[in-house]
Scaffold this active site. Sequence first.
Site, PDB file in Angstrom:
ATOM      1  N   VAL A  69      -2.887  14.016   8.994  1.00  0.00           N
ATOM      2  CA  VAL A  69      -3.215  13.752   7.934  1.00  0.00           C
ATOM      3  C   VAL A  69      -4.111  14.556   7.176  1.00  0.00           C
ATOM      4  CG1 VAL A  69      -4.022  11.789   6.449  1.00  0.00           C
ATOM      5  CG2 VAL A  69      -3.017  11.093   8.575  1.00  0.00           C
ATOM      6  N   LYS A 125       0.283  11.917   5.278  1.00  0.00           N
ATOM      7  CA  LYS A 125       0.653  11.875   6.517  1.00  0.00           C
ATOM      8  C   LYS A 125       1.849  12.646   6.957  1.00  0.00           C
ATOM      9  CE  LYS A 125       1.101   8.484  10.380  1.00  0.00           C
ATOM     10  NZ  LYS A 125       1.303   6.962  10.645  1.00  0.00           N
ATOM     11  N   ASP A 166      -1.753  -3.048  15.903  1.00  0.00           N
ATOM     12  CA  ASP A 166      -2.663  -1.785  16.268  1.00  0.00           C
ATOM     13  C   ASP A 166      -3.839  -1.909  15.290  1.00  0.00           C
ATOM     14  OD1 ASP A 166      -3.432   0.442  17.697  1.00  0.00           O
ATOM     15  OD2 ASP A 166      -2.513   1.767  16.622  1.00  0.00           O
ATOM     16  N   LEU A 188      -7.737  15.521   7.401  1.00  0.00           N
ATOM     17  CA  LEU A 188      -8.572  14.643   7.476  1.00  0.00           C
ATOM     18  C   LEU A 188      -8.697  14.005   8.882  1.00  0.00           C
ATOM     19  CD1 LEU A 188      -7.497  12.734   4.271  1.00  0.00           C
ATOM     20  CD2 LEU A 188      -9.561  14.082   4.622  1.00  0.00           C
ATOM     21  N   GLY A 189      -7.448  14.185   9.643  1.00  0.00           N
ATOM     22  CA  GLY A 189      -7.380  13.424  10.932  1.00  0.00           C
ATOM     23  C   GLY A 189      -6.233  13.844  11.626  1.00  0.00           C
ATOM     24  N   GLY A 228      -3.467  11.943  14.686  1.00  0.00           N
ATOM     25  CA  GLY A 228      -3.232  10.722  15.481  1.00  0.00           C
ATOM     26  C   GLY A 228      -1.912  11.114  16.356  1.00  0.00           C
ATOM     27  N   GLY A 229      -1.572   9.908  17.030  1.00  0.00           N
ATOM     28  CA  GLY A 229      -0.638  10.188  18.038  1.00  0.00           C
ATOM     29  C   GLY A 229       0.758  10.404  17.396  1.00  0.00           C
ATOM     30  N   PHE A 230       0.886  10.186  16.047  1.00  0.00           N
ATOM     31  CA  PHE A 230       2.214  10.521  15.352  1.00  0.00           C
ATOM     32  C   PHE A 230       2.277  11.618  14.518  1.00  0.00           C
ATOM     33  CE2 PHE A 230       3.466   5.952  16.122  1.00  0.00           C
ATOM     34  CZ  PHE A 230       4.094   6.124  17.442  1.00  0.00           C
ATOM     35  N   GLY A 231       0.980  12.169  14.144  1.00  0.00           N
ATOM     36  CA  GLY A 231       1.044  13.506  13.296  1.00  0.00           C
ATOM     37  C   GLY A 231      -0.377  13.685  12.617  1.00  0.00           C
TER      38      GLY A 231
END
Length: 822
Positions: free
Chosen positions: A520, A534, A631, A512-513, A515-518
């Site tokens: 999804v 996630k 954030d 799905l997407g 980001g900076g931490f992993g």
Amino acid sequence: MDSFSATLFAFNLALLLFRSAAISDSLTAQNPYLTDGLSLVSSNGNFELGFFSPGLPTNRYLGIWYKNRRGPTSVWVANRKTPISGSSGVLVMNITTGNLTLFSHNSTVVVWSARLMRKVPNGVLQLLDTGNLVLRDREDENPQNYSWQSFDYPSDTLLPGMKLGWDLRYNIERRLEAWNNLNDPSPGDFSWRMELHEYPETVMWKGSRKYVRHGPWNGVRLSSRPLAAAPILNFNFVSNENEVYYQISLVNKSHSVMLVMNQSSYTRILYLWSAAERRWRVYTSLPRDYCDNYALCGPYGYCDIRVTPSCKCLEGFKPRSPDSWKTGEFADGCERNKLMNCGDEVGFAHLNQMKLPDTTHTWVNKSMNLEECKQKCLRDCSCMAYANTNISGSGSGSGSGCALWFGDLIDLKLIPDAGQDLYVRMLASEIVMHGEAHKTGRLNSKVKTALFAISGLGSAILFFIIGVYIFKRRSTFEDDHEKIEAHDLELPLFDLSLINSATDNFSLNNKLGEGGFGTVYKGKLTNGQDVAVKRLSQSSGQGTNEFKNEVILIAKLQHRNLVKLLGCCIEGDEKMLVYEYMPNKSLDFFIFDKTQRQLLSWSKRYRIICGVARGLMYLHQDSRLRIIHRDLKASNVLLDMDMNPKISDFGLAKTCGGDQTGGRTLRVMGTYGYMAPEYAFDGQFSVKSDAFSYGILLLEIISGKRSRTFCHLNDQNLIAYAWRLWKEGNIEELLDDAIRETCSLSEVLRCINISLLCVQQHPNDRPTMSSVVMMLGCEIPLSQPKQPGFFIENEAIEMKRCSSKDKSTSTNELTITLPDPR
């Protein structure tokens, strides 16, 4: 000449005289007309009756409002559904019968008329100091013997002295119905009314669905009310053959308060006037928390906001759908561990501190004592529970009256240090140590089984068994670097094999997407529920601490505008969070796409704006921990099936204790384009830095433009562009073309004003989120914004920005701009 023509003739004859008459608090036979432009003012100067326009200036309404007060001042509207076109409205009191009629003097169309209880030939219409507009006979010795009063026909506001409920003699229902929106006082679908059961109670409704139930009156308070340390209101309940109603009054008569139904936020807000600040302040609102949602835990389930998950089964009951409960779906409720038949040996489990169940199917006798009530319930196999109807006198068992419940027990809630005693029918064999287990609500079932099994053994064996159990539990939460303890997480744990199966081994097709931490992934559990997983990247800067932070924080949060965390998975190097799946992805997917933005009408955008504000207000003010998100951005606002917003991603969130509203960090983390200047430069974060991010989000929703990658002539960012247009008086140019033709311009301009207040340079100048919620939901005159905080990034980033289009990079510190988890 007929009576209507005679009335018009008399009106025309007296009109010029009346136009020059001094403002008073009454209409009389000598001055029986009120035209647009004139008003009545109560003798204490607090309330005013006249014509006003909440939205379009051509739509006029007759109403009552607080005079000379900034904020949500309208308390009553006569012609809610039928606005008058232009300023031709006139209120006429018939000098013969006392009838009140509102119409345009240029036509014979009746806009509104009062329902009189009796004729009043010598009538006077008076606006009282309470805000009540009353019609009475001038010669009646009882000045409170009204033929008609506005308090019998409330709009969206309950004032002290008003009655919410029924006058059974005249079949008058006094109910509150929210305005449809800020510009339209016609009734929306959000209402509050008295339910006339055998055991009456008040309920807030969303359309035809129960939304929040207050619980019945128990002689002291509504059974759902927590105890207040310093209450500002007294509460009263009356139920007899003539009337059934609920009423509030002031502890301190110098205060001004009002309870208002808010359609946009689906909340009932108690406003308190602050004389020092010269404004209305939000004192409390309902729903108070996640557990206030009606029937959240289903039949025989109860909600305890102190623990996670908040839904529990009563002792002797188990989840009807265990797989659903594991994933956070509780609506199916609970069922008995063992089937109970009519001839079985039964008793009653004593629950304390409870909000009493839904009273739709109840029987009441006000003269019985508690023992008589118990025996009455024992003799009827269909009786599921009993309780006192009056607990005044305090002390267990010292109350009076009897209420019996038949059928399923629905909408139970634990209310610490308040609530009420409830006795639930159970098999005698199931009533073991129930009271203590209910009080704590957190004793693990396996530990309880061990305790019961070894109750006759010595304490050394007992502690040995418990120690072994705890050791085994902790070992499953251990990774290579740091232990994460089960009591910290307070969440269901998913096996890695289950997650692998749900995501098809983390297939790229389910991604799905990132980001900076992993990354999804979308997944489907064995019960068919869609989830978002996630998966923390092993090379990510979010280590165990950030992971624990997100898990612990969001596990304690329960709000309809926050994404729901269903559980987590921790095995070896794998650390994963399992969220409810949001089918409509995130807000940025819509507002920044030329095609998708067409699907996001202004009404949907406004609902999102209000929902995000409510979610932030909960984090800052109403949650058990004061939380700074740090954030907030469009990609962290997820949208459910009905396009309702839910704030997500709490990996960077910070908590504040006590009365703190912020703090400082040497490790600045967040997203350029949304950061408040004091946070980006000095590491100062607070509720006001979240308000700054919210202001940026508002500008993006309204304009359809990204804050970070925005470029326009000499305007270095979206704030500067909006500020220039505001100063030039050309703010409509900011609007997204997709909403320009169909939006409510007054609402849009109001939102832009709020956004610019949120992004002011100095944090003290920015509003709190509770003030933002009030500004969005009520007609508060807004102040002019001061200079915004123009956050200019370093030159390298500045040079790249205009060419970066919609792409952005991620790092773990200072800037974490994401294509983010959905």
